[in-house]
Design an enzyme around this catalytic site. Structure first.
Site, mmCIF file in Angstrom:
data_model
loop_
_atom_site.group_PDB
_atom_site.id
_atom_site.type_symbol
_atom_site.label_atom_id
_atom_site.label_comp_id
_atom_site.label_asym_id
_atom_site.label_seq_id
_atom_site.Cartn_x
_atom_site.Cartn_y
_atom_site.Cartn_z
ATOM 1 N N ASP A 238 -1.984 4.027 -4.794
ATOM 2 C CA ASP A 238 -2.480 3.341 -3.590
ATOM 3 C C ASP A 238 -3.837 3.799 -3.628
ATOM 4 O OD1 ASP A 238 -2.009 6.426 -3.217
ATOM 5 O OD2 ASP A 238 -2.417 6.105 -1.300
ATOM 6 N N GLU A 239 -4.645 2.266 -2.292
ATOM 7 C CA GLU A 239 -6.031 2.161 -2.038
ATOM 8 C C GLU A 239 -6.364 2.379 -2.511
ATOM 9 O OE1 GLU A 239 -4.672 4.008 2.504
ATOM 10 O OE2 GLU A 239 -5.439 5.899 0.611
ATOM 11 N N VAL A 240 -6.867 1.555 -3.736
ATOM 12 C CA VAL A 240 -8.134 1.195 -4.860
ATOM 13 C C VAL A 240 -9.561 0.427 -4.322
ATOM 14 C CG1 VAL A 240 -9.273 1.369 -7.048
ATOM 15 C CG2 VAL A 240 -6.987 2.439 -6.866
#
Lengths: 689, 689
Positions: free
Chosen positions: A317-319
């Protein structure tokens, strides 16, 4: 497919039967699929005995041993008199038709049948797992009666609606010690959750020993990590309770702590430090270097050997992509491999990692973002985006889990979590086959603002409501019944060593700097932390992983029971359907708020931690006075003057704003009283005081 | 010798200084030998740091690590920001001039000097042990202030009065799990106790793994025992906290559990069963067979290897001699060896055992009964008989420990334990050299009526008062100061995981069978269990080790704080020295008792566990009404009529009798009010209401 639908339909029928009688008399959570009340009760006297009839396995014996320990603690009986024998004449006869798999799998049969008459109890299940679930139901059935402890005569036939019912605990942002994990595993088993999702690595900490790459924990954890022996201990502890342990190693982002010891894994130039603040950070693994995959192959191999579960969570998640954007070699790689954007690059990374995970015999699991073309249908998507995203995955043939709506760090009410239905929205119109791909869901305890002291109070009791959503038939959704049972279950969970109730007074005492917390408790009882991500947004200075978690916002409960009860009473009153004594109760609350806060003012100068709630305390006091005046108008049948009403509503509005990252949850209800006093016609006459 | 007297005299001088100021402002327990208040305070801000200056040893580093964990928990701060560095610039600089011995010994230097100014703190000690003690003092000094957490500027020079300050826990009668032991070790360290006396074998259970004689735990423990690894863990845990672990294996009596697996050790013909009841039983080891000593040699050798402490406790108490009397071979042996009676026979046994203990390098310790001619002066006598018995031993050259007066299972008040002085009675007239042989004392937690759930509430907080008696100067004996500090320390001990406070409400909830325990709590708050050995004597049926410990008598505290406060207020009132508002407080208590018990009656039919306290509840209600009427007479200045007084005093007398093994502790004070209302002249006029 036909079988699935039939099961759901049957459950629905049974649940109707549950609603009428059992929900009132039995404090079970999650509610079983089918409850049929008998007559009479089974007394738990000094000759109470337990036996395992038929098939044995070590895990079954241990499950019964754990049950006896818990049962003894629950009723205050020493363990020694509880002999387990092979006998059909015991008070409680336990029989499991089959054993369990060496490694627990999602979908293994957890059903059970518990048949209690006034002469004995029989617990039958196809497997040890069902026995475990049934024993928890038995514990919840134990009542105090005039004749001693007893369980009511009842026939329960039960099985879960979803196969995957999890709790994720983030131990990366704040390290959570083993004893806290163990008591939470006990709590999970108590409400029939069956997956502990262990979020083991984060920007702020790498929390597990790697023998192959010892700098991971050596430089990435501040010394706060679990040894492999400890991990094995947790896995064994969970297995004894019918709980699978799924590890998560978040990659390629959320991985700064890895890079402290192994900067070559990252896409930037380093050196890296453990992150101390919260948020999404730039560092990310370099998906373009073969060495990255060599490292991950060795690391995942090591962890795959440690964690027996079939599933292996790679986060994903959330790169934010900034390190990738800034690295010319990575940009060149993308061009050479026709990867159009960072999403493509991450998909490439995931494909590579998936092959490694598969090579080590595991099934890959990841957050929403991993769902990109090119990954096999075997992977599982955990959705923080919602049922629609989950439905989309299911349509494409992917299995999924719902976590959106189950983030317990967001400080939502139990009702709001409870109303989050995996098969809602787009998922409700999936074909039965597609729906079957929705395996269940997981409550998620993200750990920016939790410590060993208050984590239990963020997880419990609300997670029990999520557990019911995932276990019980879909139409079990009476919110009042849920709250009534949740309150009983919350106290019952104390018996497993959970501190969601017991940590409250000590935290308030620390804040007050005195043992006399009566006034502070009146205040704290009606406060809740701000919701969603408002705590970050309203912070006077950015919080860090070293910030003390000792403020009022850390002590108050995510959901104020007082505020809910007050709102109910006010709604009844202004709606014209008050219960006897409800105005008196409302007056008692209001005058308590008005008067008790006066005591808090002098204390505030003695405690820095109290100072920030002084304005809130003053607001609560003013709200109490305003509510009482409104009631006086109502009682006199005389509309309150408009200027007064306007002034009071302005007070309510001001008091409703977050302050010190706290909300006064009774403010809106006081507002309702004031509006009613302005002459809104009540549907039926107000009662005499 | 001169040095000893001087030390005592200096202590006495310093203690006077303590009394005036420090007792008011500092909630320290045990009170230090010397406290000199400075001005200002040291703020514990975000830059607070700790360093170890000078000499290091692993035990010191670990002690500081444990301190930081506890400190962080106490103030709600995550542990990671507490870096320990070698720096003279840290906020708290710790320095130990010397290390500690590989095996801790009684009399090792535990003194420390803690010097706190508004710019920093220095903790200096001759050894790591002193650092441990000083760090606990530092924790107790932490206060909540308007500027944040702070410690006051103060100079403390402290050292213990007695070298041996112990807590004995009997794990034989009821098995006490490891986590309960660990939290009690934390509590011990918190109040500077330094010996954990582990009573490991009893008629009702043999609680430790023997690899040489596995039937000891195999058939003598119901499976409830500690493995040797677990024992090593406890010893290491204790050592990290500056606590010695002294094992006790009671012999030749109190040993039935040994004989289940090894009946040949006993003097009767067997077979033997684990005892289930309480009391003194007939079985005793056969002191006349060489095989007995061969067995003990091997067993003691095994245990001497496991427990590093110099001292080895062989019990030796309460042999009734019946098996010896009934065994012709033993009788013949006694005649042949000129042993006149069973005391002689036991002395013979002790001499033999002492040689075995000595052979394995240990010093023998035993209860009063072992003091018989023929044993070397090296042995130590633990006295359950009293200071006179101890003095007698000291005169004969034996070292001794006082436990008489420190039996916390007898349900005495903290005041009574606190007033028990090792150097009183015959001991007060010992020569200095003889007095030096009195090493200290031990609180004893005998376990007939304790479970993991309520054991903490039997040990704490009263054991903190005993700890003060053994640590602080002899003239620290202000009971009011003790109670005031004890109340603060009791809550502080919650932070070590002790459950003496937190287990109360769950136990009451179980008894009531409901979460609404307001009425029951009003009752339970003024009750105490019967004292001394009355519980056995008043039991309707003999209790066994399998009896549930879930009754009101198991939940209520050994000492009612409410009753003490009520007694103080009544004494002030009838003594004519009431404080402002004290009559109002008395009236509030009395009307609470009168009115609140009405709510309890309907609950009683729903709970068997409540039924037995129904008459007590009715008595309390009647006492409340009688007290209020007495106050009315007092307020009107009109003597109460004699017949009314007689009737009320009869009520008080009846209500003062034990019922359900409970005492209403406020009954005598209500009696005082009634007597006062009868016209006893009050020394000064009663105040207006």
């Amino acid at each position: 497919m036909v079988r699935t639908i039939l099961a759901v339909m049957l459950c629905a029928l049974f649940a109707c039967g549950v609603g009428a009688q059992a929900q009132q008399s039995l404090n079970l959570m999650p509610l079983p699929a089918k409850v049929q009340m008998g007559s009479g009760q089974l007394l738990i006297g000094p000759t109470f005995s337990v036996s395992i009839a038929g098939r044995h396995e070590a895990r079954l014996d241990r499950a019964v041993e754990i049950f006896l320990g818990q049962f003894g603690r629950q009723i205050g009986m020493p363990p020694i008199d509880m002999q387990v024998a092979d006998s059909a004449n015991a008070t409680l006869v336990i029989q499991a038709a089959g054993g369990t798999k060496g490694v627990q799998e999602p979908g293994e049969d957890e059903s059970y049948r518990l048949d209690i008459s006034n002469s004995g109890a029989k617990l039958n299940a196809p497997s040890t797992l069902g026995v475990m679930r049934g024993l928890q139901t038995f514990l919840q059935l134990v009542q105090t009666t005039g004749a001693g402890f007893a369980v009511p005569a009842v026939l329960i036939e039960d099985s879960p609606r979803f196969a995957w019912r999890g709790l994720m605990i983030d131990v990366g942002r704040h390290f959570i010690p083993l004893d806290v994990l163990r008591r939470n595993l006990d709590g999970m088993a108590a409400v029939k959750l069956n997956v502990f999702h262990w979020h083991l690595s984060e920007n702020q900490g790498f929390r597990i020993e790697s023998k192959k790459f010892p700098k991971l924990q050596g430089t990435g954890s501040d010394g706060l990590y679990y040894t492999q022996d400890e991990v094995r201990g947790v896995i064994a502890y969970a297995r004894e309770r019918g709980i699978r342990v799924v590890p998560e190693f978040d990659m390629p982002g959320h991985a700064t702590a890895w890079f402290v010891g192994y900067p070559e894994l990252a896409s930037g130039s380093g050196p890296y430090q453990i992150e101390r603040q919260w948020g999404v950070f730039d560092p990310a693994m370099d998906p373009t270097r073969e060495e990255t995959y060599k490292f991950l192959d060795a690391f995942i191999g090591e962890m795959a050997g440690l964690f027996p579960d079939q599933f292996f969570h790679i986060g994903g998640d959330e790169v934010n992509g900034r390190e990738w954007d800034a690295n010319p070699k990575i940009q060149a790689f993308m061009r050479a491999h026709d990867l159009k954007d960072n999403n493509d690059l991450q998909a490439y990374f995931n494909q590579r990692v998936q092959k490694i995970v598969a090579k080590h015999g595991k099934t890959m699991l990841g957050w929403d973002e991993i769902l990109r073309p090119g990954l096999p249908r075997s992977i599982v998507i955990q959705s923080w985006r919602g049922p629609d995203s989950l439905a989309q995955a299911a349509k494409q043939g992917y299995r999924g889990l719902l976590s959106s709506g189950y983030y317990v760090d967001l400080m939502w009410s139990a009702e709001r979590h409870y109303s989050t239905e995996p098969l809602s929205g787009a998922a409700s119109s999936l074909t039965p086959e597609e729906q079957k791909r929705i395996l269940g869901g997981e409550a998620c305890m993200w750990a920016e603002y939790v410590s060993p002291e208050n984590i239990d109070s963020r997880i419990w009791p609300r997670t029990a409501a999520i557990a019911e959503r995932l276990w019980s038939p879909q139409d079990v959704r009476d919110v009042n019944s849920m709250y009534q049972r949740l309150s009983v279950v919350s106290d019952w969970l104390d018996g497993f060593g959970l501190t969601h109730n017991s940590s409250y007074a000590p935290m308030l005492r620390r804040i007050a700097g005195t043992n006399d917390i009566a006034a502070l408790k009146v205040l704290a009882d009606v406060l809740e932390p701000v919701k969603d991500y408002t705590r970050e947004e309203t912070a006077p200075a950015p919080a860090t992983s070293a910030s003390p978690l000792n403020r009022v916002v850390d002590a108050v409960r995510p959901e104020s029971a007082t505020a809910r009860q007050f709102a109910d009473a006010v709604n009844e009153l202004v709606g014209g359907t008050p219960k006897p004594g409800s105005e008196a109760r409302i007056r008692k609350w209001l005058s308590g708020w008005r008067d008790k806060q006066v005591e808090l003012q002098p204390q505030n100068v003695k405690s820095l931690l109290l100072k920030e709630v002084t304005p809130i305390s003053q607001n609560l006091s003013a709200l109490g006075a305003a509510g009482l005046a409104a009631l006086d108008y109502l009682d006199r049948g005389e509309p309150a003057p408009a200027p007064w009403v306007a002034a009071q509503l302005a007070l309510v509005e001001q008091a409703s704003k977050p302050q010190a990252q706290l909300l006064i949850m009774v403010a809106p209800s006081v507002g309702r009283l004031i509006q009613a006093s302005a002459g809104q016609p009540a549907p039926s006459p107000l009662p005499a005081k």
